[in-house]
Design a protein around this motif. Sequence first.
Motif, PDB file in Angstrom:
ATOM      1  N   LYS A  60       0.842  -1.196   0.000  1.00 33.42           N
ATOM      2  CA  LYS A  60       0.000   0.000   0.000  1.00 33.42           C
ATOM      3  C   LYS A  60       0.876   1.245   0.000  1.00 33.42           C
ATOM      4  O   LYS A  60       1.977   1.249   0.553  1.00 33.42           O
ATOM      5  N   GLU A  61       0.352   2.307  -0.601  1.00 34.99           N
ATOM      6  CA  GLU A  61       1.001   3.607  -0.562  1.00 34.99           C
ATOM      7  C   GLU A  61       0.061   4.591   0.114  1.00 34.99           C
ATOM      8  O   GLU A  61      -1.160   4.476  -0.003  1.00 34.99           O
ATOM      9  N   THR A  62       0.634   5.565   0.825  1.00 37.56           N
ATOM     10  CA  THR A  62      -0.150   6.630   1.425  1.00 37.56           C
ATOM     11  C   THR A  62       0.617   7.938   1.329  1.00 37.56           C
ATOM     12  O   THR A  62       1.844   7.940   1.417  1.00 37.56           O
ATOM     13  N   LYS A  63      -0.116   9.016   1.136  1.00 41.61           N
ATOM     14  CA  LYS A  63       0.492  10.351   1.120  1.00 41.61           C
ATOM     15  C   LYS A  63       0.576  10.939   2.522  1.00 41.61           C
ATOM     16  O   LYS A  63       1.250  11.923   2.738  1.00 41.61           O
ATOM     17  N   SER A  64      -0.113  10.330   3.455  1.00 40.11           N
ATOM     18  CA  SER A  64      -0.132  10.824   4.830  1.00 40.11           C
ATOM     19  C   SER A  64       1.267  10.786   5.433  1.00 40.11           C
ATOM     20  O   SER A  64       2.033   9.857   5.193  1.00 40.11           O
ATOM     21  N   LYS A  65       1.554  11.781   6.252  1.00 39.55           N
ATOM     22  CA  LYS A  65       2.829  11.824   6.970  1.00 39.55           C
ATOM     23  C   LYS A  65       2.683  11.299   8.390  1.00 39.55           C
ATOM     24  O   LYS A  65       3.669  11.138   9.092  1.00 39.55           O
ATOM     25  N   THR A  66       1.439  11.042   8.819  1.00 40.04           N
ATOM     26  CA  THR A  66       1.212  10.720  10.223  1.00 40.04           C
ATOM     27  C   THR A  66       0.671   9.311  10.478  1.00 40.04           C
ATOM     28  O   THR A  66       0.854   8.777  11.566  1.00 40.04           O
ATOM     29  N   ALA A  67      -0.021   8.717   9.502  1.00 40.89           N
ATOM     30  CA  ALA A  67      -0.652   7.413   9.753  1.00 40.89           C
ATOM     31  C   ALA A  67      -1.037   6.739   8.442  1.00 40.89           C
ATOM     32  O   ALA A  67      -1.173   7.386   7.408  1.00 40.89           O
ATOM     33  N   PHE A  68      -1.240   5.425   8.545  1.00 40.17           N
ATOM     34  CA  PHE A  68      -1.766   4.629   7.436  1.00 40.17           C
ATOM     35  C   PHE A  68      -3.215   4.317   7.760  1.00 40.17           C
ATOM     36  O   PHE A  68      -3.505   3.629   8.744  1.00 40.17           O
ATOM     37  N   SER A  69      -4.138   4.809   6.954  1.00 37.40           N
ATOM     38  CA  SER A  69      -5.557   4.592   7.189  1.00 37.40           C
ATOM     39  C   SER A  69      -5.930   3.149   6.883  1.00 37.40           C
ATOM     40  O   SER A  69      -5.604   2.621   5.813  1.00 37.40           O
ATOM     41  N   LEU A  70      -6.636   2.527   7.822  1.00 37.69           N
ATOM     42  CA  LEU A  70      -7.087   1.151   7.623  1.00 37.69           C
ATOM     43  C   LEU A  70      -8.186   1.067   6.575  1.00 37.69           C
ATOM     44  O   LEU A  70      -8.521  -0.027   6.123  1.00 37.69           O
ATOM     45  N   LYS A  71      -8.711   2.210   6.149  1.00 34.81           N
ATOM     46  CA  LYS A  71      -9.682   2.222   5.044  1.00 34.81           C
ATOM     47  C   LYS A  71      -9.002   1.864   3.726  1.00 34.81           C
ATOM     48  O   LYS A  71      -9.665   1.494   2.768  1.00 34.81           O
ATOM     49  N   ASN A  72      -7.675   1.959   3.699  1.00 39.16           N
ATOM     50  CA  ASN A  72      -6.909   1.641   2.484  1.00 39.16           C
ATOM     51  C   ASN A  72      -6.687   0.151   2.279  1.00 39.16           C
ATOM     52  O   ASN A  72      -6.124  -0.252   1.269  1.00 39.16           O
ATOM     53  N   ILE A  73      -7.077  -0.639   3.249  1.00 31.16           N
ATOM     54  CA  ILE A  73      -6.912  -2.086   3.139  1.00 31.16           C
ATOM     55  C   ILE A  73      -8.255  -2.736   3.464  1.00 31.16           C
ATOM     56  O   ILE A  73      -8.900  -2.386   4.443  1.00 31.16           O
ATOM     57  N   GLN A  74      -8.678  -3.637   2.604  1.00 35.70           N
ATOM     58  CA  GLN A  74      -9.985  -4.270   2.774  1.00 35.70           C
ATOM     59  C   GLN A  74      -9.967  -5.236   3.957  1.00 35.70           C
ATOM     60  O   GLN A  74      -8.947  -5.850   4.265  1.00 35.70           O
ATOM     61  N   GLU A  75     -11.118  -5.366   4.599  1.00 37.50           N
ATOM     62  CA  GLU A  75     -11.261  -6.256   5.745  1.00 37.50           C
ATOM     63  C   GLU A  75     -10.856  -7.688   5.387  1.00 37.50           C
ATOM     64  O   GLU A  75     -10.169  -8.361   6.159  1.00 37.50           O
ATOM     65  N   ASN A  76     -11.279  -8.162   4.202  1.00 35.23           N
ATOM     66  CA  ASN A  76     -10.917  -9.532   3.809  1.00 35.23           C
ATOM     67  C   ASN A  76      -9.410  -9.679   3.607  1.00 35.23           C
ATOM     68  O   ASN A  76      -8.859 -10.759   3.798  1.00 35.23           O
ATOM     69  N   GLN A  77      -8.721  -8.597   3.241  1.00 36.55           N
ATOM     70  CA  GLN A  77      -7.268  -8.665   3.100  1.00 36.55           C
ATOM     71  C   GLN A  77      -6.600  -8.795   4.468  1.00 36.55           C
ATOM     72  O   GLN A  77      -5.671  -9.587   4.633  1.00 36.55           O
ATOM     73  N   ILE A  78      -7.092  -8.046   5.444  1.00 40.74           N
ATOM     74  CA  ILE A  78      -6.563  -8.163   6.808  1.00 40.74           C
ATOM     75  C   ILE A  78      -6.800  -9.570   7.337  1.00 40.74           C
ATOM     76  O   ILE A  78      -5.885 -10.202   7.885  1.00 40.74           O
ATOM     77  N   GLU A  79      -8.007 -10.080   7.137  1.00 41.38           N
ATOM     78  CA  GLU A  79      -8.325 -11.442   7.584  1.00 41.38           C
ATOM     79  C   GLU A  79      -7.394 -12.461   6.926  1.00 41.38           C
ATOM     80  O   GLU A  79      -6.922 -13.400   7.567  1.00 41.38           O
ATOM     81  N   HIS A  80      -7.133 -12.287   5.635  1.00 44.39           N
ATOM     82  CA  HIS A  80      -6.256 -13.203   4.901  1.00 44.39           C
ATOM     83  C   HIS A  80      -4.829 -13.154   5.459  1.00 44.39           C
ATOM     84  O   HIS A  80      -4.211 -14.200   5.685  1.00 44.39           O
ATOM     85  N   ILE A  81      -4.312 -11.956   5.686  1.00 47.21           N
ATOM     86  CA  ILE A  81      -2.961 -11.791   6.234  1.00 47.21           C
ATOM     87  C   ILE A  81      -2.849 -12.500   7.578  1.00 47.21           C
ATOM     88  O   ILE A  81      -1.895 -13.234   7.831  1.00 47.21           O
ATOM     89  N   LEU A  82      -3.849 -12.307   8.430  1.00 45.58           N
ATOM     90  CA  LEU A  82      -3.830 -12.930   9.762  1.00 45.58           C
ATOM     91  C   LEU A  82      -3.973 -14.441   9.668  1.00 45.58           C
ATOM     92  O   LEU A  82      -3.328 -15.183  10.419  1.00 45.58           O
ATOM     93  N   LYS A  83      -4.789 -14.936   8.743  1.00 44.02           N
ATOM     94  CA  LYS A  83      -4.993 -16.383   8.573  1.00 44.02           C
ATOM     95  C   LYS A  83      -3.715 -17.059   8.067  1.00 44.02           C
ATOM     96  O   LYS A  83      -3.355 -18.141   8.537  1.00 44.02           O
ATOM     97  N   VAL A  84      -3.031 -16.440   7.124  1.00 42.10           N
ATOM     98  CA  VAL A  84      -1.766 -17.004   6.626  1.00 42.10           C
ATOM     99  C   VAL A  84      -0.781 -17.145   7.781  1.00 42.10           C
ATOM    100  O   VAL A  84      -0.120 -18.172   7.933  1.00 42.10           O
ATOM    101  N   ASP A  85      -0.706 -16.116   8.623  1.00 42.75           N
ATOM    102  CA  ASP A  85       0.185 -16.153   9.781  1.00 42.75           C
ATOM    103  C   ASP A  85      -0.215 -17.275  10.737  1.00 42.75           C
ATOM    104  O   ASP A  85       0.639 -18.034  11.210  1.00 42.75           O
ATOM    105  N   GLU A  86      -1.511 -17.410  11.008  1.00 43.67           N
ATOM    106  CA  GLU A  86      -2.004 -18.466  11.903  1.00 43.67           C
ATOM    107  C   GLU A  86      -1.656 -19.853  11.392  1.00 43.67           C
ATOM    108  O   GLU A  86      -1.413 -20.770  12.179  1.00 43.67           O
TER     109      GLU A  86
END
Length: 184
Positions: free
Chosen positions: A91-117
């Motif tokens: 992901k890329e962001t122009k923000s200097k202060t934070a990465f918005s979680l709106k930039n990553i889909q919920e299913n992508q977060i779930e997938h990342i966590l499942k692969v780790d599990e």
Amino acid sequence: MINYPFNIQNLDENNKTISYKNRGLSLEKMINDSNKFYVFINKALIYKKPTPIHIVKTNKQNTITEAFFERPSTTDYNGIYKGKYIDFETKETKSKTAFSLKNIQENQIEHILKVDEMGGISFIIVYFTSLNKIFIYFAKDLRDFLSKNQRNSIPIEEFIKNGKEIKITISPVLNYLTFVDDLI
């Protein structure tokens, strides 16, 4: 023009040295170039996943004129490194202060966590374009952050504290596997 392996170039079309400080390269291009380098030196086999689409219509020139997404996509890249499954999102962001979680889909977060599990290595790579800083942020840190915070964004301080900054080099452009070695 000097071409390094895989068309990684250090000179522009006017034979002027390219400044990586103002490189203008997208994160995807840097990752793709790095992955080509990893394949070339037999270090890893990591590829960009195609977006799952269903083609409905094409024209006489065989150009897609109508299509739809078959299912939500998971992450951008996957492959194998030192016998371990690797899966990550960029992901890329122009923000200097934070990465918005709106930039990553919920299913992508779930997938990342499942692969780790399941024993794979999963992470996000975030490019703060305004700061010229790129971080790798592993699934375990993402899980910890999400369990302890109700925020809609991950502050830059979290990336500095628990992520790892990836510096731009020549070959590979982003040597992100150096940080994966710490997990293996």
